[in-house]
Design an enzyme around this catalytic site. Structure first.
Site, PDB file in Angstrom:
ATOM      1  N   CYS A 152     -16.042  12.465   7.846  1.00  0.00           N
ATOM      2  CA  CYS A 152     -16.501  12.822   6.511  1.00  0.00           C
ATOM      3  C   CYS A 152     -17.088  14.243   6.510  1.00  0.00           C
ATOM      4  O   CYS A 152     -18.010  14.537   7.281  1.00  0.00           O
ATOM      5  CB  CYS A 152     -17.559  11.815   6.066  1.00  0.00           C
ATOM      6  SG  CYS A 152     -18.355  12.251   4.511  1.00  0.00           S
ATOM      7  N   ILE A 166       0.837  -1.205   0.000  1.00  0.00           N
ATOM      8  CA  ILE A 166       0.000   0.000   0.000  1.00  0.00           C
ATOM      9  C   ILE A 166       0.871   1.254   0.000  1.00  0.00           C
ATOM     10  O   ILE A 166       0.382   2.341   0.253  1.00  0.00           O
ATOM     11  CB  ILE A 166      -0.947   0.024   1.223  1.00  0.00           C
ATOM     12  CG1 ILE A 166      -0.146  -0.091   2.529  1.00  0.00           C
ATOM     13  CG2 ILE A 166      -1.983  -1.088   1.137  1.00  0.00           C
ATOM     14  CD1 ILE A 166      -0.947   0.258   3.785  1.00  0.00           C
ATOM     15  N   ALA A 197      15.245  -8.388  -3.603  1.00  0.00           N
ATOM     16  CA  ALA A 197      14.724  -7.829  -4.852  1.00  0.00           C
ATOM     17  C   ALA A 197      15.591  -6.660  -5.323  1.00  0.00           C
ATOM     18  O   ALA A 197      15.781  -6.476  -6.538  1.00  0.00           O
ATOM     19  CB  ALA A 197      13.285  -7.352  -4.637  1.00  0.00           C
ATOM     20  N   ASN A 228      13.293 -14.106  -4.185  1.00  0.00           N
ATOM     21  CA  ASN A 228      13.081 -14.044  -2.741  1.00  0.00           C
ATOM     22  C   ASN A 228      14.365 -14.495  -2.040  1.00  0.00           C
ATOM     23  O   ASN A 228      15.063 -15.342  -2.573  1.00  0.00           O
ATOM     24  CB  ASN A 228      11.951 -15.025  -2.349  1.00  0.00           C
ATOM     25  CG  ASN A 228      10.866 -14.368  -1.537  1.00  0.00           C
ATOM     26  OD1 ASN A 228      10.962 -13.201  -1.164  1.00  0.00           O
ATOM     27  ND2 ASN A 228       9.829 -15.114  -1.238  1.00  0.00           N
ATOM     28  N   SER A 252       5.545 -14.322   0.037  1.00  0.00           N
ATOM     29  CA  SER A 252       5.353 -15.766   0.150  1.00  0.00           C
ATOM     30  C   SER A 252       4.031 -16.148  -0.502  1.00  0.00           C
ATOM     31  O   SER A 252       3.738 -17.325  -0.654  1.00  0.00           O
ATOM     32  CB  SER A 252       5.366 -16.183   1.612  1.00  0.00           C
ATOM     33  OG  SER A 252       4.381 -15.451   2.317  1.00  0.00           O
ATOM     34  N   CYS A 294     -15.899   7.399   3.818  1.00  0.00           N
ATOM     35  CA  CYS A 294     -16.545   7.275   5.122  1.00  0.00           C
ATOM     36  C   CYS A 294     -17.047   5.839   5.288  1.00  0.00           C
ATOM     37  O   CYS A 294     -17.260   5.123   4.312  1.00  0.00           O
ATOM     38  CB  CYS A 294     -17.647   8.305   5.297  1.00  0.00           C
ATOM     39  SG  CYS A 294     -18.838   8.334   3.977  1.00  0.00           S
ATOM     40  N   HIS A 297      -4.534  -4.431  -2.229  1.00  0.00           N
ATOM     41  CA  HIS A 297      -4.948  -4.037  -0.879  1.00  0.00           C
ATOM     42  C   HIS A 297      -5.310  -2.557  -0.788  1.00  0.00           C
ATOM     43  O   HIS A 297      -5.360  -1.991   0.293  1.00  0.00           O
ATOM     44  CB  HIS A 297      -3.841  -4.382   0.132  1.00  0.00           C
ATOM     45  CG  HIS A 297      -3.659  -5.866   0.307  1.00  0.00           C
ATOM     46  ND1 HIS A 297      -2.720  -6.411   1.156  1.00  0.00           N
ATOM     47  CD2 HIS A 297      -4.291  -6.913  -0.260  1.00  0.00           C
ATOM     48  CE1 HIS A 297      -2.788  -7.736   1.102  1.00  0.00           C
ATOM     49  NE2 HIS A 297      -3.732  -8.069   0.244  1.00  0.00           N
TER      50      HIS A 297
HETATM   51 ZN   LIG Z   1     -19.781  10.506   4.232  1.00  0.00          ZN
END
Ligand SMILES: [Zn+2]
Length: 271
Positions: free
Chosen positions: A154, A107, A236, A220, A196, A131, A123
């Site tokens: 929000c 991420i 890597a 790896n 993995s 929200c 992900h």
């Molecule tokens: Zn909202």
């Protein structure tokens, strides 16, 4: 470290011969050299933070301030990270047309920052926030003024905001997963790097590629996958730049006349 491995030449050959291109499937291992802590395994984030307590959707509903404290710390760590030679090498492979897509479980956004345009984030990412129940979504830059609130809410409905990353207890978003499966059904080589690939449903992606005719390779430090055409052991950030080097033509046309001239000069000297 130098990567001296006959498998590296075999892999470079596979990439050269690949008509439909190569897909790179990455996990935490690709970002460790960038200072992004791994989540699982020894010293990983989840050995210090119990994911059920800090990174689950149930915890965010029950104690949003506590989870947001963790999310802010994670954000600071990710913001401080910079792409390493592994990310740069993958971007170089996309730039020359060898890599058709990057499928990542990370991420951190480092593939995009290195220059990859075709990145599928299984992900999610925290470039946007939504929200919890209201279905309002915002770019991170549009709610930056809420960043220091104990619980950012929000601006439209007042509900708790959540970065659009997959928390524990949430399903993987369907759309990126389908795009990943599509990319894997249409490639000749799958490179599995720094993961993995043991968590389902992502774990079934290498099998999908293999069933559709791709050769599957693992990069790896420790071999983790079972059914592969080759494993190149190493970080890597060492192996991928070596792969880019192995793919460069040994001698370009321009250097051959220079070499011949050199040979003639050498013979002249000897004679
Ligand atoms: Zn909202």
């Amino acid at each position: 470290m130098t990567v001296a491995d006959a498998d590296l030449d075999r892999l470079a050959d596979a990439l050269r011969r690949s008509a439909r291109g190569t897909v790179v499937f990455t996990g935490a291992g690709v970002s460790i050299a960038s200072g992004v802590p791994s989540f699982r395994g020894q010293g990983g984030l989840w050995t210090r933070y119990d994911p059920a307590e800090y990174a689950s959707i149930a915890a965010l509903r029950a104690d949003p301030a506590k989870v947001w404290g963790f999310l802010r710390e994670l954000r600071r760590t990710l913001d401080a990270a910079v792409p390493n030679p592994a990310h740069t090498a993958i971007a170089a492979l996309e730039a020359v047309g060898a890599v058709t897509a990057v499928v990542t479980q990370n991420i951190d956004g480092l593939h995009q920052r290195a220059g990859n345009a075709r990145v599928i984030e299984l992900h999610g990412s925290d470039r946007t926030l939504s929200c919890l129940d209201g279905g309002h979504t915002f770019d991170r830059s549009d709610v930056e003024h809420l960043a220091d609130d104990p619980v950012p809410c929000c601006p439209t409905c007042g509900d708790v905001l959540k970065p659009d990353v997959v928390l524990f207890g949430e399903q993987l978003p369907q759309a990126p997963f389908r795009r990943a499966e599509h990319a894997l059904r249409h490639c000749d080589v799958l490179l599995v790097v720094g993961t993995s690939a043991e968590v389902y449903p992502a774990a079934r992606l290498p099998g999908t590629a293999r069933r559709c005719g791709a050769s599957v390779w693992e990069i790896n430090p420790v071999a983790e996958l079972g059914d592969v055409d080759g494993t190149i052991r190493g970080g890597a950030e060492d192996v991928l730049p070596a792969l880019v080097e192995a793919l460069r033509p040994v001698r370009s046309w321009r250097t051959i006349p220079r070499m011949l001239r050199g040979l003639r000069a050498e013979r002249w000297f000897r004679d």
